[in-house]
Design a protein around this motif. Structure first.
Motif, PDB file in Angstrom:
ATOM      1  N   GLU A  86     -29.692  -3.124   3.402  1.00  0.00           N
ATOM      2  CA  GLU A  86     -29.683  -1.803   4.031  1.00  0.00           C
ATOM      3  C   GLU A  86     -30.065  -1.947   5.497  1.00  0.00           C
ATOM      4  O   GLU A  86     -31.055  -2.596   5.829  1.00  0.00           O
ATOM      5  CB  GLU A  86     -30.665  -0.870   3.326  1.00  0.00           C
ATOM      6  CG  GLU A  86     -30.768   0.510   3.949  1.00  0.00           C
ATOM      7  CD  GLU A  86     -31.773   1.404   3.234  1.00  0.00           C
ATOM      8  OE1 GLU A  86     -32.062   2.497   3.766  1.00  0.00           O
ATOM      9  OE2 GLU A  86     -32.268   1.010   2.161  1.00  0.00           O
ATOM     10  N   TRP A 127     -30.469   0.320   9.220  1.00  0.00           N
ATOM     11  CA  TRP A 127     -30.465   1.544  10.015  1.00  0.00           C
ATOM     12  C   TRP A 127     -30.187   1.161  11.463  1.00  0.00           C
ATOM     13  O   TRP A 127     -30.701   0.153  11.964  1.00  0.00           O
ATOM     14  CB  TRP A 127     -31.811   2.258   9.926  1.00  0.00           C
ATOM     15  CG  TRP A 127     -32.058   2.925   8.608  1.00  0.00           C
ATOM     16  CD1 TRP A 127     -32.441   2.339   7.437  1.00  0.00           C
ATOM     17  CD2 TRP A 127     -31.958   4.318   8.338  1.00  0.00           C
ATOM     18  NE1 TRP A 127     -32.577   3.271   6.448  1.00  0.00           N
ATOM     19  CE2 TRP A 127     -32.295   4.503   6.971  1.00  0.00           C
ATOM     20  CE3 TRP A 127     -31.631   5.433   9.103  1.00  0.00           C
ATOM     21  CZ2 TRP A 127     -32.299   5.757   6.368  1.00  0.00           C
ATOM     22  CZ3 TRP A 127     -31.643   6.686   8.503  1.00  0.00           C
ATOM     23  CH2 TRP A 127     -31.972   6.835   7.147  1.00  0.00           C
ATOM     24  N   GLN A 129     -26.246   4.382   9.227  1.00  0.00           N
ATOM     25  CA  GLN A 129     -26.911   3.670   8.135  1.00  0.00           C
ATOM     26  C   GLN A 129     -25.859   3.040   7.236  1.00  0.00           C
ATOM     27  O   GLN A 129     -24.843   3.663   6.913  1.00  0.00           O
ATOM     28  CB  GLN A 129     -27.788   4.611   7.306  1.00  0.00           C
ATOM     29  CG  GLN A 129     -28.487   3.931   6.128  1.00  0.00           C
ATOM     30  CD  GLN A 129     -29.092   4.933   5.153  1.00  0.00           C
ATOM     31  OE1 GLN A 129     -28.863   6.141   5.272  1.00  0.00           O
ATOM     32  NE2 GLN A 129     -29.850   4.452   4.194  1.00  0.00           N
ATOM     33  N   ASP A 167     -37.143   9.996   4.073  1.00  0.00           N
ATOM     34  CA  ASP A 167     -36.440   8.835   3.529  1.00  0.00           C
ATOM     35  C   ASP A 167     -37.162   8.353   2.286  1.00  0.00           C
ATOM     36  O   ASP A 167     -38.310   7.899   2.363  1.00  0.00           O
ATOM     37  CB  ASP A 167     -36.377   7.725   4.581  1.00  0.00           C
ATOM     38  CG  ASP A 167     -35.579   6.523   4.091  1.00  0.00           C
ATOM     39  OD1 ASP A 167     -34.766   6.688   3.168  1.00  0.00           O
ATOM     40  OD2 ASP A 167     -35.779   5.425   4.634  1.00  0.00           O
TER      41      ASP A 167
END
Length: 429
Positions: A48, A50, A108, A206
């Motif tokens: 992941e 960002w 993202q 989040d």
């Protein structure tokens, strides 16, 4: 004025870790190999990232969503998987892959792949794609459960230490953790964060909720075996998955001869499920970033669907998000957003109960096991050790859980850390 930023080493390290990407035919041939399917590696590698605009005037509103499908297809070919289908709404695009899923927001990216995919081979291409739309890395996360068949993995996924070395090649300030018993199922986690502050980004809520389940009930796995007379929608309905979030847009697929994947969209959030039903290596994962005040009832619905003999549950979020979650007072089993007593009432007991407090986000890690697993002889009980997992008995038997730091440039903040900031940043900030 823009906040000062530490530049990531992007330009000089964009050489892929892999050789020429395989063709679609080669991918399908490898994925359909009967020996691979018999001992299929269900636990996913999850990457992941960002991003933030490099220069505000250059970043389009669509960000990563403006990237052409052909670029994503090339990136995924480095991973050894392909796109099956795509659904989207005003907030994100959800890609169903031959091995798990990918979710694309304007800034993202979440990529999770199972089997013997080489996910980290995609890192340089992901950075290149992001740079092409004016984005720079802000935060990086990588996690996975321990592999069941680590000897079948390809470089750089043969061990967690190799994965950490690969990630450190591209990202500064990386820290790697192993959460849970080293001589049992555990969770590997890597985080690299950029040392700057972007106020409008930091206030975002989040939360990520995940369940990793093994020893699945054989009868409950029937919908996930391919039947030409039944559609994937019928499999989702028969299993109860379509009731997890009523009204969600669901994109699902049953693989031949067995296996199931789905993505679901609910407004600006997603949930995703991947099932390896064969008894020799049964595994199911559930993940969502949909923010709820309480995840207990959702967890119970997931357990009732798959009936695992053992599972890992993680709940990770920034401090602002975690403080908004419900909490039952007056019990040691109470967690933000979870009433663990109700999970124990499903005939489980706690193997691991770990809380990590980082500077701006918290991680709840639970591992639960059936009280009487001997009553479930048809369930598999497999544990695949990797180089970080010693033989049973090499760890102090009085230790209920362990957290190990690998190749880290920082330490795990303790619960009583005085200088911990009560920030409202998203995880990793």
């Amino acid at each position: 004025a823009e906040s000062p930023r530490t530049e990531w080493p992007m330009d000089k390290k964009l050489k892929p870790l892999a050789n020429t990407p395989p063709s679609t035919a080669e991918i399908l041939r490898e994925n359909n190999n009967s020996s691979n399917m018999h001992n299929f590696e269900g636990p996913e590698k999850v990457f992941e990232v960002w991003f933030v605009p490099e220069k505000r005037s250059e970043a389009t509103k669509m960000g990563l969503r403006a990237v052409k499908r052909s670029k994503w297809e090339y990136m995924l070919s480095l991973v050894k998987c392909q796109i099956i289908s795509v659904v989207g709404n005003e907030s994100l695009d959800a890609y169903l892959l031959s091995e798990s899923s990918m979710f694309v927001y304007p800034r993202q990216l979440v990529l999770k792949t199972c089997g013997t995919t080489t996910l980290l081979n995609a890192v340089p291409e992901v950075l290149k794609i992001a740079k092409s739309v004016g984005l720079a890395v802000e935060d990086v996360f990588y996690n996975r459960q321990n592999f069941f068949f680590p000897d079948k993995q390809l470089h750089p996924h043969r061990s967690f230490s190799d994965e950490v070395k690969a990630l450190d090649t591209y990202f500064k300030y990386g820290a790697a953790y192993i959460v849970g018993k080293l001589n049992g199922n555990h969770w590997n986690f890597y985080n690299a964060e950029k040392k700057h502050s972007v106020p409008e980004v930091n206030i975002e809520e989040d939360v990520t909720f995940e369940m990793l389940m093994t020893g699945l009930d054989a009868k409950s796995m029937r919908p996930f075996y391919y039947d030409p007379k039944l559609s994937s929608k019928q499999a989702s309905k028969a299993s109860g998955i379509d009731g997890f979030f009523p009204g969600a847009e669901i994109d699902d697929h049953v693989f031949e001869p067995y296996g199931y994947s789905m993505n679901g969209l609910v407004k600006d959030g997603y949930f995703t499920i991947h099932v390896t039903p064969q008894n020799s290596c049964s595994f199911a994962s559930f993940e969502t970033n949909i923010i709820l005040q309480d995840y207990t009832e959702l967890a119970i619905r997931v357990l009732q669907c798959f009936k695992p003999s053992q599972f890992i549950l993680t709940l990770m979020g920034n401090r602002t998000s975690m403080q908004k979650l419900n909490r039952v007072s007056g019990t040691r089993y109470s967690k933000p957003g979870l009433d663990v007593r109700k999970l124990l009432n499903q005939d489980f007991h706690i193997e691991d109960d770990i809380l990590l407090k980082f500077e701006h986000y918290d991680l709840i890690f639970l591992q639960l096991m059936k009280n009487h697993p001997e009553n479930h002889p048809k369930r598999n009980n497999i544990f695949g050790a990797d180089e970080t997992s010693p033989q049973r008995g090499n760890i102090d038997p009085n230790s209920e859980a362990s957290t190990q730091l690998l190749g880290s440039k920082s330490t795990v903040p303790g619960d009583n850390r005085d200088d911990r900031k009560e920030g409202s940043k998203k995880k990793g900030q």
